[in-house]
Design an enzyme around this catalytic site. Structure first.
Site, PDB file in Angstrom:
ATOM      1  N   LYS A   1     -15.291  -7.658   4.823  1.00  0.00           N
ATOM      2  CA  LYS A   1     -14.139  -8.176   5.585  1.00  0.00           C
ATOM      3  C   LYS A   1     -14.284  -7.837   7.061  1.00  0.00           C
ATOM      4  CE  LYS A   1     -10.866  -7.289   1.757  1.00  0.00           C
ATOM      5  NZ  LYS A   1      -9.764  -6.394   1.324  1.00  0.00           N
TER       6      LYS A   1
ATOM      7  N   ARG B   1      -2.321  -6.243  -8.069  1.00  0.00           N
ATOM      8  CA  ARG B   1      -1.225  -7.183  -7.869  1.00  0.00           C
ATOM      9  C   ARG B   1      -1.247  -8.323  -8.881  1.00  0.00           C
ATOM     10  NH1 ARG B   1      -3.141  -8.001  -1.839  1.00  0.00           N
ATOM     11  NH2 ARG B   1      -5.001  -7.441  -3.033  1.00  0.00           N
TER      12      ARG B   1
ATOM     13  N   HIS C   1       0.849  -1.207   0.000  1.00  0.00           N
ATOM     14  CA  HIS C   1       0.000   0.000   0.000  1.00  0.00           C
ATOM     15  C   HIS C   1       0.879   1.251   0.000  1.00  0.00           C
ATOM     16  CE1 HIS C   1      -3.133  -2.561   2.321  1.00  0.00           C
ATOM     17  NE2 HIS C   1      -3.631  -2.357   1.123  1.00  0.00           N
TER      18      HIS C   1
ATOM     19  N   SER D   1      -2.890  -7.643   3.274  1.00  0.00           N
ATOM     20  CA  SER D   1      -3.077  -7.465   4.721  1.00  0.00           C
ATOM     21  C   SER D   1      -3.454  -8.802   5.355  1.00  0.00           C
ATOM     22  CB  SER D   1      -4.190  -6.453   4.992  1.00  0.00           C
ATOM     23  OG  SER D   1      -3.882  -5.214   4.395  1.00  0.00           O
TER      24      SER D   1
HETATM   25  P1  ADP Z   1     -10.092  -3.064  -0.021  1.00  0.00           P
HETATM   26  O1  ADP Z   1     -10.727  -3.784   1.116  1.00  0.00           O
HETATM   27  O2  ADP Z   1     -10.819  -1.821  -0.447  1.00  0.00           O
HETATM   28  O3  ADP Z   1      -9.718  -3.947  -1.198  1.00  0.00           O
HETATM   29  P2  ADP Z   1      -7.290  -3.058   0.747  1.00  0.00           P
HETATM   30  O4  ADP Z   1      -6.713  -2.331   1.887  1.00  0.00           O
HETATM   31  O5  ADP Z   1      -7.275  -4.543   0.802  1.00  0.00           O
HETATM   32  O6  ADP Z   1      -8.745  -2.466   0.585  1.00  0.00           O
HETATM   33  O7  ADP Z   1      -6.576  -2.612  -0.607  1.00  0.00           O
HETATM   34  C1  ADP Z   1      -6.613  -1.281  -1.055  1.00  0.00           C
HETATM   35  C2  ADP Z   1      -5.993  -1.208  -2.440  1.00  0.00           C
HETATM   36  O8  ADP Z   1      -4.611  -1.525  -2.363  1.00  0.00           O
HETATM   37  C3  ADP Z   1      -6.591  -2.190  -3.471  1.00  0.00           C
HETATM   38  O9  ADP Z   1      -6.659  -1.571  -4.726  1.00  0.00           O
HETATM   39  C4  ADP Z   1      -5.599  -3.322  -3.484  1.00  0.00           C
HETATM   40  O10 ADP Z   1      -5.607  -3.994  -4.728  1.00  0.00           O
HETATM   41  C5  ADP Z   1      -4.295  -2.549  -3.275  1.00  0.00           C
HETATM   42  N1  ADP Z   1      -3.263  -3.386  -2.682  1.00  0.00           N
HETATM   43  C6  ADP Z   1      -3.382  -4.298  -1.696  1.00  0.00           C
HETATM   44  N2  ADP Z   1      -2.215  -4.883  -1.435  1.00  0.00           N
HETATM   45  C7  ADP Z   1      -1.313  -4.342  -2.283  1.00  0.00           C
HETATM   46  C8  ADP Z   1       0.089  -4.570  -2.540  1.00  0.00           C
HETATM   47  N3  ADP Z   1       0.767  -5.509  -1.880  1.00  0.00           N
HETATM   48  N4  ADP Z   1       0.675  -3.822  -3.492  1.00  0.00           N
HETATM   49  C9  ADP Z   1      -0.017  -2.902  -4.205  1.00  0.00           C
HETATM   50  N5  ADP Z   1      -1.346  -2.655  -4.032  1.00  0.00           N
HETATM   51  C10 ADP Z   1      -1.979  -3.367  -3.086  1.00  0.00           C
END
Ligand code: ADP
Length: 165
Positions: A42, A92, A18, A130
């Protein structure tokens, strides 16, 4: 006019993937606002207040980034209230692409003016999420390099508190 983008996510917790997207995204816009939201599909590990504090501390080195939270509101409406014409998201894998496409097309339906901008995850972060980090952390696996320092500290505090109980 200022180019403002909103990066919405659940960030439960924020990972280096992130943070990398945030650092790269901040270079594309005048202002990048991170929206720490609740994903209703989630179960949350950190409270919204904890996540907000952790994200704030983790991005304080980036001058054009700020962090906000909002409950029970459509992302497109939050973006409009903030004056953001762009949404930032990360991809990803092909699995993310399918999921992100659905969200982006729905958001486009809800607000034609709002563009979603995607950044591809760097290979070194494209296998982390996460949820997998929380899973490995539960069993004491070494995941330090994938977590911003404030996140690592918050997780360790959680462990210490649970051991006290
Ligand atoms: P949500 O529940 O809205 O999907 P997340 O916190 O899981 O929220 O993810 C937010 C954004 O960050 C999403 O677009 C996800 O694809 C992206 N994301 C999650 N992990 C990574 C990572 N390791 N590298 C780049 N982007 C990521």
């Amino acid at each position: 006019m200022k180019r403002i983008a909103l990066f919405p996510g659940s960030f439960d917790p924020l990972t280096m993937g992130h943070l990398d997207t945030i650092e790269r995204g901040a270079k594309l816009f005048d202002e990048l606002i991170i929206g720490v939201f609740v994903n209703t599909t989630k179960k949350s590990f950190f409270t919204p207040e904890e996540k907000l504090a952790i994200v704030k501390e983790s991005v304080q080195h980036i001058t054009n980034v700020r962090v906000m939270t909002q409950k029970n509101e459509l992302t497109v409406n939050v973006a409009e209230e903030l004056g953001a014409k762009f949404l930032l998201r990360g991809i990803r894998s092909i699995k993310d692409y399918e999921y992100e496409k659905e969200i982006a097309l729905m958001n486009q339906h809800l607000d034609h003016e709002l563009e979603t901008v995607f950044l591809l995850a760097q290979p070194k972060y494209s296998h982390i999420s996460s949820s997998i980090l929380k899973e490995v952390w539960t069993f004491n696996g070494d995941i330090k390099e994938y977590l911003p320092e404030p996140v690592y500290r918050a997780l360790e505090e959680k462990r210490e508190n649970s051991e006290k109980q």
